[in-house]
Design a protein around this motif. Structure first.
Motif, PDB file in Angstrom:
ATOM      1  N   GLU A 107       3.672  -9.659 -11.623  1.00  0.00           N
ATOM      2  CA  GLU A 107       3.237  -8.842 -10.573  1.00  0.00           C
ATOM      3  C   GLU A 107       4.652  -8.542 -10.393  1.00  0.00           C
ATOM      4  O   GLU A 107       3.929  -6.662  -9.435  1.00  0.00           O
ATOM      5  N   ILE A 108       5.672  -9.225  -9.799  1.00  0.00           N
ATOM      6  CA  ILE A 108       6.629  -8.103  -9.815  1.00  0.00           C
ATOM      7  C   ILE A 108       7.536  -7.222 -10.091  1.00  0.00           C
ATOM      8  O   ILE A 108       7.445  -6.050  -9.669  1.00  0.00           O
ATOM      9  N   ALA A 109       7.034  -6.974 -11.464  1.00  0.00           N
ATOM     10  CA  ALA A 109       7.543  -5.916 -12.551  1.00  0.00           C
ATOM     11  C   ALA A 109       6.349  -4.838 -12.056  1.00  0.00           C
ATOM     12  O   ALA A 109       7.235  -3.604 -11.760  1.00  0.00           O
ATOM     13  N   ALA A 110       4.789  -4.912 -11.642  1.00  0.00           N
ATOM     14  CA  ALA A 110       4.168  -3.888 -11.224  1.00  0.00           C
ATOM     15  C   ALA A 110       4.574  -3.453 -10.061  1.00  0.00           C
ATOM     16  O   ALA A 110       4.515  -2.118  -9.867  1.00  0.00           O
ATOM     17  N   VAL A 111       4.954  -4.253  -9.029  1.00  0.00           N
ATOM     18  CA  VAL A 111       4.708  -3.650  -7.527  1.00  0.00           C
ATOM     19  C   VAL A 111       5.973  -2.862  -7.784  1.00  0.00           C
ATOM     20  O   VAL A 111       6.460  -1.699  -7.556  1.00  0.00           O
TER      21      VAL A 111
END
Length: 127
Positions: A107-111
């Motif tokens: 999720e962090i990478a996508a954000v």
């Protein structure tokens, strides 16, 4: 020709010249008015385009701030998950292969990718 006749002739000539002058002045004023209207339309179109561009830039900046806030929350959630594992569950190590940790990291990478995309778009739009 008498003085009165001569005066009448001069007045008639003056009236003709005045009518011609007024007609030419009217044409010139209409031409200037048309040019002014055209310039006003062009200015309004340019101003509208600039306003739209600034609005789009504003939207990008707001989206970046929102994604940054989301990233901070996710990092906080990751920290809480790790703290819980190390203190409450007495885990000795945690890997990114762990389901909960891996999901948060994804999720962090996508954000972060969404932030970079908007920052690139913002750089393209700024003069």
């Amino acid at each position: 020709m008498t003085f009165g006749e001569r005066m009448r002739e001069l007045l008639e000539q003056g009236a003709v010249v005045s009518k011609e002058f007024a007609a030419k002045a009217g044409e010139k004023a209409q031409d200037w008015g048309s040019r002014g209207l055209e310039a006003s339309k062009e200015f309004a179109a340019k101003a509208g385009a600039k306003a739209q561009e600034l609005g789009e830039i504003g939207v990008l900046k707001v989206e970046i701030k929102q994604f940054e806030g989301q990233a901070k929350k996710l990092i906080g959630r990751l920290g809480a998950e790790l703290y819980s594992r190390f203190t409450e569950k007495d885990t000795q190590s945690v890997s990114r292969d762990d389901a909960a940790v891996g999901a948060i990291l994804s999720e962090i990478a996508a954000v972060k990718e969404a932030i970079e995309k908007r920052e690139d778009e913002l750089r393209k739009r700024k003069p």
